[in-house]
Scaffold this active site. Structure first.
Site, PDB file in Angstrom:
ATOM      1  N   ASP A 296     -36.737  50.245  10.664  1.00 49.73           N
ATOM      2  CA  ASP A 296     -35.512  49.551  10.979  1.00 49.73           C
ATOM      3  C   ASP A 296     -35.291  48.240  10.060  1.00 49.73           C
ATOM      4  O   ASP A 296     -36.139  47.853   9.514  1.00 49.73           O
ATOM      5  CB  ASP A 296     -35.431  49.301  12.482  1.00 49.73           C
ATOM      6  CG  ASP A 296     -36.382  47.929  13.002  1.00 49.73           C
ATOM      7  OD1 ASP A 296     -37.462  47.948  12.571  1.00 49.73           O
ATOM      8  OD2 ASP A 296     -36.288  47.544  14.220  1.00 49.73           O
TER       9      ASP A 296
ATOM     10  N   TYR B 159     -35.080  44.479   8.618  1.00 50.18           N
ATOM     11  CA  TYR B 159     -35.383  43.044   8.807  1.00 50.18           C
ATOM     12  C   TYR B 159     -34.567  42.589  10.064  1.00 50.18           C
ATOM     13  O   TYR B 159     -33.359  42.326  10.049  1.00 50.18           O
ATOM     14  CB  TYR B 159     -35.566  42.299   7.544  1.00 50.18           C
ATOM     15  CG  TYR B 159     -36.443  42.649   6.384  1.00 50.18           C
ATOM     16  CD1 TYR B 159     -37.808  43.048   6.644  1.00 50.18           C
ATOM     17  CD2 TYR B 159     -35.946  43.215   5.213  1.00 50.18           C
ATOM     18  CE1 TYR B 159     -38.519  43.679   5.552  1.00 50.18           C
ATOM     19  CE2 TYR B 159     -36.641  43.552   4.041  1.00 50.18           C
ATOM     20  CZ  TYR B 159     -38.035  43.923   4.306  1.00 50.18           C
ATOM     21  OH  TYR B 159     -38.680  44.519   3.354  1.00 50.18           O
TER      22      TYR B 159
ATOM     23  N   PHE C 123     -36.645  48.358   3.315  1.00 51.41           N
ATOM     24  CA  PHE C 123     -37.489  47.498   2.513  1.00 51.41           C
ATOM     25  C   PHE C 123     -36.993  46.395   1.700  1.00 51.41           C
ATOM     26  O   PHE C 123     -37.692  45.345   1.222  1.00 51.41           O
ATOM     27  CB  PHE C 123     -38.720  48.109   1.708  1.00 51.41           C
ATOM     28  CG  PHE C 123     -39.437  48.992   2.679  1.00 51.41           C
ATOM     29  CD1 PHE C 123     -40.516  48.578   3.412  1.00 51.41           C
ATOM     30  CD2 PHE C 123     -39.293  50.379   2.625  1.00 51.41           C
ATOM     31  CE1 PHE C 123     -41.468  49.201   4.169  1.00 51.41           C
ATOM     32  CE2 PHE C 123     -39.986  51.289   3.461  1.00 51.41           C
ATOM     33  CZ  PHE C 123     -41.309  50.623   4.144  1.00 51.41           C
TER      34      PHE C 123
ATOM     35  N   HIS D  52     -48.567  52.114   5.983  1.00 52.97           N
ATOM     36  CA  HIS D  52     -47.550  51.198   5.595  1.00 52.97           C
ATOM     37  C   HIS D  52     -47.887  49.937   4.681  1.00 52.97           C
ATOM     38  O   HIS D  52     -49.028  49.589   4.728  1.00 52.97           O
ATOM     39  CB  HIS D  52     -47.006  50.616   6.975  1.00 52.97           C
ATOM     40  CG  HIS D  52     -45.887  49.907   6.878  1.00 52.97           C
ATOM     41  ND1 HIS D  52     -45.640  48.874   6.470  1.00 52.97           N
ATOM     42  CD2 HIS D  52     -44.750  50.559   7.339  1.00 52.97           C
ATOM     43  CE1 HIS D  52     -44.476  48.372   6.765  1.00 52.97           C
ATOM     44  NE2 HIS D  52     -43.508  49.642   7.191  1.00 52.97           N
TER      45      HIS D  52
END
Length: 225
Positions: A67, A69, A80, A192
């Site tokens: 989702d 920031y 990202f 991640h």
């Protein structure tokens, strides 16, 4: 969330979901939150930006995020990425570091990642909004119906694509598509890129060169990372 604002390929793939009751209910929920003074990121004009910058027929690589920031001024509608002039968060710093180590060059590439998006990289979060300071606060409200449909449409069409799943949540979302579409696509799964997990296998995974090698082996142009 007007489906008519999407380009033709995404309208065909996901317009029915956008017009459906779950997304309409989500739109009302977001409007109510904002009317009550809740800060929701990103702004309404950026919420479908990933689809706007990367037309359906142009997608060659998919990078799936979770989702947006949740800090002020950070979310720009691309997974990202952050707007120009904003300091890259740690996960993005690690992505750019891996890109530099994989391909050579500086680790300080433009952090808005718009050039990647325009070049065929779909930077799609599975959930497209978040409340300020509350990560995952809009998970389960309906965005997944849209983004899962977009991913399914991509995986089911004939062109070989690259799907990058970084972290358990992204991999869980992509695993059913991999089981159905098989290995005509390249599925690059790794930990991640967050500071908590990047050293467990994201660093050294070389996703950028591996994606380009796969694309060129199938007659597609490489991505200009």
């Amino acid at each position: 969330m007007n489906p008519d604002e999407l380009e033709q390929g995404w309208r065909a793939a996901a317009g029915a979901v956008l017009r459906g009751p779950r997304l309409q209910a989500l739109a009302r929920r977001l409007a109510d939150e904002e009317a009550a003074g809740v800060a929701v990121y990103p702004s309404p004009t950026c919420r479908l930006r990933a689809l706007a910058l990367t037309p359906f027929a142009s997608v060659r690589v998919v990078i799936l995020g979770q989702d947006p920031y949740h800090g002020p001024g950070q979310a720009n509608g691309l997974a990202f990425a952050v707007p120009p002039g904003v300091r890259p968060p740690p996960s993005l710093q690690n992505i750019l570091r891996e890109r530099a180590e994989d391909l050579g060059g500086a680790a300080s590439a433009p952090a808005d990642l718009a050039a990647w998006a325009r070049g065929g990289v779909l930077l799609l979060n599975r959930v497209l909004t978040v409340r300020a300071g509350q990560p995952a606060s809009h998970a389960g409200l309906g965005w997944e119906a849209l983004t899962d449909r977009c991913l399914e449409a991509l995986a089911c069409q004939g062109r070989p694509l690259v799907f990058m799943g970084w972290g358990a949540q992204a991999q869980a979302a992509l695993a059913p598509l991999r089981a159905r579409a098989g290995e005509r696509h390249l599925w690059l799964f790794s930990p991640h890129p967050s500071p908590l997990s990047a050293h467990r296998g994201f660093f050294g995974s070389r996703p950028f060169s591996r994606a380009n090698a796969f694309l060129t082996s199938h007659g597609e142009a490489p991505i200009d990372w």
